[in-house]
Design an enzyme around this catalytic site. Sequence first.
Site: not given
Ligand code: CP
Length: 307
Positions: A52, A101
Amino acid sequence: MRHLLDTTDLSLGEIDELISLAEDIIENPEKYQDVCKRKKLATLFFEPSTRTRLSFEAAMMELGGNVLGFSEAASSSASKGESVEDTARMVSCYADIIAMRHPLEGAPRVAARKATVPIINAGDGGHAHPTQTLTDLLTIYREKGTFDNLTIGLCGDLKFGRTVHSLIKAMSRYSNVKFVLISPKELSVPEYIKTDVLEPSGCEYAEVEQMEAVMPQLDILYMTRIQRERFFSEEEYLKHKDAFILDMDKLQNAKESLTIMHPLPRVNEISTLVDDDPRAKYFEQALNGKYIRMALIITLLKWGELL
Ligand code: CP
């Protein structure tokens, strides 16, 4: 100011426009290489990420823009006690758009109250991951050419899996979509997904504990990881960690046209031997994530009259 906090913030028409824009970016990347010149994206990641964060950063770079941010809470002033609201307000002074996030559900919504630039939820606890869902929708559209009349198997941790919750919310808005929810009882989808999303939508759904018997029905199999970080005890995690492992044997009765998806990261829930099967699309899915994020950055900046 429009933010993207949950998939349902977007109308079906807006999702169609994002997908068309992403497809145009894929076909004509040179048209977009300077669209975000002198614009800045801040990636505020209070939780680990590979796809992400890096796909957001690659997306902004391919649009001619710049990126700044942090990849863990410990390297930000959150470690000194700064609130999410204050962080969002401050970063709005330095960037034109923010992808956040956070381990706490609702944190990006709290940030959006004080931010003066668009906030994109890049995953909040077990709640939602709308840009993963846009990634999934672009992948489904490119593989199937439609969102209607599909039977989707969702397998693994359906309780804590935010990508699953967001995808059910998104796909239940289309016609004649059926869901097969494959998980141990303890990791089944939260009750609110059934009462507030699946039942009002009228979508058919079934809950099962094994994948073999339902495999022939599926147009899409969406595998997910059993997420160690969401369990309250290691003992609980160990009980479920090997619940589902997709291998070539289990695919014997699957359709030739099946699309196998996974938001990644994978641990052991898909055998690496499946990677060479033409039905495995999870690495293409991760690449699609960059294109749909390019489309989203352009669109949110335009809606905010920042572009
Ligand atoms: N799919 C996804 O959110 O992967 P990451 O946690 O690596 O960002």
